[in-house]
Scaffold this motif. Structure first.
Motif, PDB file in Angstrom:
ATOM      1  N   ASN A   4      21.162  24.262  51.786  1.00  0.00           N
ATOM      2  CA  ASN A   4      20.145  23.986  52.795  1.00  0.00           C
ATOM      3  C   ASN A   4      20.425  24.577  54.172  1.00  0.00           C
ATOM      4  OD1 ASN A   4      22.213  22.216  53.227  1.00  0.00           O
ATOM      5  ND2 ASN A   4      20.905  20.593  53.981  1.00  0.00           N
TER       6      ASN A   4
ATOM      7  N   THR B 201      28.103  29.020  39.710  1.00  0.00           N
ATOM      8  CA  THR B 201      27.514  27.681  39.644  1.00  0.00           C
ATOM      9  C   THR B 201      28.570  26.621  39.979  1.00  0.00           C
ATOM     10  OG1 THR B 201      28.096  27.320  37.345  1.00  0.00           O
ATOM     11  CG2 THR B 201      26.003  28.472  37.764  1.00  0.00           C
TER      12      THR B 201
ATOM     13  N   LEU C 233      28.554  14.388  52.974  1.00  0.00           N
ATOM     14  CA  LEU C 233      27.717  14.091  51.810  1.00  0.00           C
ATOM     15  C   LEU C 233      26.290  13.701  52.218  1.00  0.00           C
ATOM     16  CD1 LEU C 233      30.467  12.190  49.814  1.00  0.00           C
ATOM     17  CD2 LEU C 233      29.916  14.632  49.777  1.00  0.00           C
TER      18      LEU C 233
ATOM     19  N   GLU D 275      18.218   9.144  48.443  1.00  0.00           N
ATOM     20  CA  GLU D 275      18.024  10.378  49.214  1.00  0.00           C
ATOM     21  C   GLU D 275      17.035  11.269  48.466  1.00  0.00           C
ATOM     22  OE1 GLU D 275      21.300  13.197  49.475  1.00  0.00           O
ATOM     23  OE2 GLU D 275      20.809  13.487  51.579  1.00  0.00           O
TER      24      GLU D 275
HETATM   25  P1  NAD Z   1      25.241  19.615  45.228  1.00  0.00           P
HETATM   26  O1  NAD Z   1      26.257  18.564  45.381  1.00  0.00           O
HETATM   27  O2  NAD Z   1      24.458  19.675  43.975  1.00  0.00           O
HETATM   28  O3  NAD Z   1      25.878  21.075  45.379  1.00  0.00           O
HETATM   29  C1  NAD Z   1      26.643  21.415  46.488  1.00  0.00           C
HETATM   30  C2  NAD Z   1      27.627  22.486  46.097  1.00  0.00           C
HETATM   31  O4  NAD Z   1      28.544  21.942  45.155  1.00  0.00           O
HETATM   32  C3  NAD Z   1      27.003  23.711  45.434  1.00  0.00           C
HETATM   33  O5  NAD Z   1      27.677  24.862  45.844  1.00  0.00           O
HETATM   34  C4  NAD Z   1      27.262  23.448  43.951  1.00  0.00           C
HETATM   35  O6  NAD Z   1      27.305  24.621  43.175  1.00  0.00           O
HETATM   36  C5  NAD Z   1      28.609  22.773  44.007  1.00  0.00           C
HETATM   37  N1  NAD Z   1      28.928  21.939  42.854  1.00  0.00           N
HETATM   38  C6  NAD Z   1      28.084  21.292  42.013  1.00  0.00           C
HETATM   39  N2  NAD Z   1      28.786  20.622  41.087  1.00  0.00           N
HETATM   40  C7  NAD Z   1      30.097  20.832  41.344  1.00  0.00           C
HETATM   41  C8  NAD Z   1      31.312  20.378  40.748  1.00  0.00           C
HETATM   42  N3  NAD Z   1      31.319  19.571  39.687  1.00  0.00           N
HETATM   43  N4  NAD Z   1      32.478  20.766  41.305  1.00  0.00           N
HETATM   44  C9  NAD Z   1      32.505  21.565  42.381  1.00  0.00           C
HETATM   45  N5  NAD Z   1      31.385  22.040  42.975  1.00  0.00           N
HETATM   46  C10 NAD Z   1      30.193  21.662  42.471  1.00  0.00           C
HETATM   47  O7  NAD Z   1      24.318  19.506  46.504  1.00  0.00           O
HETATM   48  P2  NAD Z   1      23.003  20.320  46.796  1.00  0.00           P
HETATM   49  O8  NAD Z   1      21.978  19.770  45.890  1.00  0.00           O
HETATM   50  O9  NAD Z   1      23.293  21.778  46.796  1.00  0.00           O
HETATM   51  O10 NAD Z   1      22.720  19.904  48.308  1.00  0.00           O
HETATM   52  C11 NAD Z   1      22.065  18.772  48.651  1.00  0.00           C
HETATM   53  C12 NAD Z   1      23.010  17.653  48.990  1.00  0.00           C
HETATM   54  O11 NAD Z   1      23.915  18.062  50.018  1.00  0.00           O
HETATM   55  C13 NAD Z   1      22.302  16.448  49.554  1.00  0.00           C
HETATM   56  O12 NAD Z   1      22.825  15.275  48.992  1.00  0.00           O
HETATM   57  C14 NAD Z   1      22.598  16.510  51.035  1.00  0.00           C
HETATM   58  O13 NAD Z   1      22.509  15.306  51.713  1.00  0.00           O
HETATM   59  C15 NAD Z   1      23.957  17.079  51.048  1.00  0.00           C
HETATM   60  N6  NAD Z   1      24.246  17.708  52.353  1.00  0.00           N
HETATM   61  C16 NAD Z   1      25.090  17.073  53.211  1.00  0.00           C
HETATM   62  C17 NAD Z   1      25.337  17.605  54.449  1.00  0.00           C
HETATM   63  C18 NAD Z   1      26.273  16.929  55.411  1.00  0.00           C
HETATM   64  O14 NAD Z   1      26.743  17.579  56.337  1.00  0.00           O
HETATM   65  N7  NAD Z   1      26.576  15.674  55.253  1.00  0.00           N
HETATM   66  C19 NAD Z   1      24.733  18.793  54.829  1.00  0.00           C
HETATM   67  C20 NAD Z   1      23.888  19.419  53.934  1.00  0.00           C
HETATM   68  C21 NAD Z   1      23.648  18.854  52.679  1.00  0.00           C
END
Ligand code: NAD
Length: 493
Positions: free
Chosen positions: A163, A218, A262, A396
């Protein structure tokens, strides 16, 4: 170093990932597509990395950490960061177009982020020469001098969501460069292109080979092996709470340090004395900006009962007036959601809101007129008559959906606002100073904004309470996340 990577064309051509200062393919030869979420068109293919590629990147990062990078003086790292900031400034439009095309961010908003991102880089540049330990008088027997040293933690694995690819990359890589760490960054598979462009700019600025590595892939194939890797000293992660939990589990092998940014379900509280002219647009954009795909979205809108109906009516009028479309149009205020999958997820919440008895005030549907049909567009949505137990008030959504909830007293609203597993952010609108201070103290959130929202300053720590994560980004706390503190005792008698 030669840069054998074509400039960002965004025309469907293939791009490689960046390991050890070279542009490389995945060991498996596999690739994956990335699409423009505004129209579904494939804009590039990138390597689909796996465990072997993570091995290679961690080895490159370790060699760099142990090698020439370790001899860089703080002022040299500072100079490098300032040069990176300069190159970012020169290529800012290219960065904006990349973010807009790969993840849908309206270009006007992307352009407006310049000061924030350049400010981060320059803040880290300043901090590179401001890191120091302490000398400590002690009561040990004999004559002993004690002091602490701050040392770079080592190889940092950075995993980011889709995002905010530019800001998230800078927030992870900037402190690493300031402290002398090296990085393996895995961008989201949904938006991998801007981090690759950033790697190009960093190489051009003179970042030594292996200090910054970008591995596209991924979550399960590349993210999980990075989180588990025994040669990684620290994981800095931004993403969902569920993935954060799996990263903590994966970190157990070598007990690597972890910091987590998160999810959230942040409350915004509008008191009876609020300046509505200011509060309505700010509360609206606290969620609708970036189509609701913001971790700090103020998606639970608590409004004092006396002004609730008027506020909701004004909010609905504001939402209905927002210009929605392809973010590349500078007039666009609201772009698409990242993917058809995210669209389906958000549509599920729109249905759940109505099924659970909330009153749809505005929006509530996918937008598919004309050119919008090919993209993942959802109308900015406001539900009223929401109760605290409904799914739209608890989970969320990561989409442009506001739940309005009336309240009667401050004690009541504090209790309800804090009744969530999350604690990322909160907003308050009031003209009363005492109320502002009281609520700021009592709300369980890492950031509290009063009569504003979204203000992020590289010098101010940002992060979560409760299940919104731990560790801080921004401020001196952030640099400490990348440092080990060593105590040294020297006997001098
Ligand atoms: P996500 O957790 O699905 O993915 C985030 C990243 O983690 C991606 O690069 C993904 O490929 C990777 N990933 C997925 N599974 C993994 C695993 N098992 N091991 C290691 N890496 C893995 O999140 P998203 O859907 O891409 O983003 C949305 C989420 O991120 C929302 O919950 C949002 O609130 C959060 N977010 C938090 C902040 C913050 O600063 N607190 C900022 C932006 C987004």
């Amino acid at each position: 170093m030669t840069i054998a990577q074509p400039r960002h064309l965004l025309d469907g051509s293939h791009r490689r990932m960046f390991i050890g200062g070279a542009w490389v393919e995945a060991a498996s030869g596999q690739t994956m597509e990335t699409r423009n979420p505004a129209n579904g068109v494939v804009i590039a293919t990138v390597p689909r990395a796996g465990k072997k590629d993570i091995e290679r990147a961690v080895a490159a990062a370790r060699n760099a950490f142990d090698g020439p990078w370790s001899r860089f003086k703080p002022h040299e790292r500072q100079k490098l960061l300032l040069r990176i900031a300069e190159l970012f400034e020169r290529h800012w439009e290219e960065i904006c177009v990349s973010d807009t095309t790969d993840m849908g961010l309206p270009i006007a908003r992307a352009r407006g982020n310049a000061n924030r991102v350049l400010g981060m880089l320059r803040y880290y540049a300043g901090m590179a020469t401001a890191l120091h330990g302490q000398t400590i008088d002690n009561s040990l027997p004999g004559d002993i001098v004690s002091y602490t040293r701050k040392e770079p933690i080592g190889v940092v694995g950075a995993i980011i969501p889709w995002n905010a690819p530019t800001a998230a990359s800078v927030w992870k890589i900037g402190p690493a460069l300031a402290t002398g760490c090296t990085v393996v960054l895995k961008p989201s598979e949904e938006a991998p292109l801007t981090p690759l462009l950033i790697a190009e700019l960093m190489a051009e600025a003179g970042v030594p080979d292996g200090v910054v590595n970008i591995v596209t892939g991924t979550g399960t194939e590349a993210g999980a092996p990075l989180a588990e890797h025994m040669g990684v000293d620290k994981i800095v992660f931004t993403g969902s709470t569920a993935t954060g939990q799996s990263i903590v589990r994966a970190s157990a092998g070598n007990l690597k340090r972890v910091s987590l940014e998160l999810g959230g379900k942040s409350p915004v509280i509008v008191c009876t004395d609020a300046d509505l002219e200011r509060a309505v647009p700010v509360a609206a954009m606290s969620v609708f900006a970036n189509s609701g795909q913001i971790c700090i979205a103020g998606s639970r809108l608590f409004v004092a009962r006396q002004i609730h109906d008027e506020f909701v009516a004004r909010l609905a009028a504001y939402a209905a007036g927002l210009r929605i479309g392809n973010g590349i149009d500078p007039e666009t205020e609201i772009g698409p959601l990242i993917s058809p999958r995210q669209l389906q997820r958000v549509e599920g919440y729109l249905r759940a809101g109505s099924e659970e008895g909330a009153r749809l005030v505005v929006g509530g549907t996918r937008l598919s007129q004309g050119a919008l049909a090919a993209g993942n567009f959802v109308a900015p949505t406001v539900f009223a008559g929401v109760s605290d137990t409904m799914r739209i008030a608890r989970e969320e959504i990561f989409g442009p959906v506001i739940s309005a909830l009336p309240f009667d007293t401050l004690d009541e609203v504090v209790r309800r606002a804090n009744d969530t597993p999350y604690g990322l952010a909160a907003g308050v609108f009031t003209r009363d100073l005492a109320t502002a201070h009281q609520l700021s103290r009592r709300l369980q959130a890492g950031s509290v904004w009063v009569n504003t929202y979204h203000a992020i300053d590289p010098a101010v720590p940002f992060g979560g309470y409760k299940m919104s994560g731990y560790g801080r980004e921004g401020g001196t706390d952030h640099l400490d996340e990348y440092l080990n503190t060593k105590g040294v005792f020297i006997r001098i008698d």
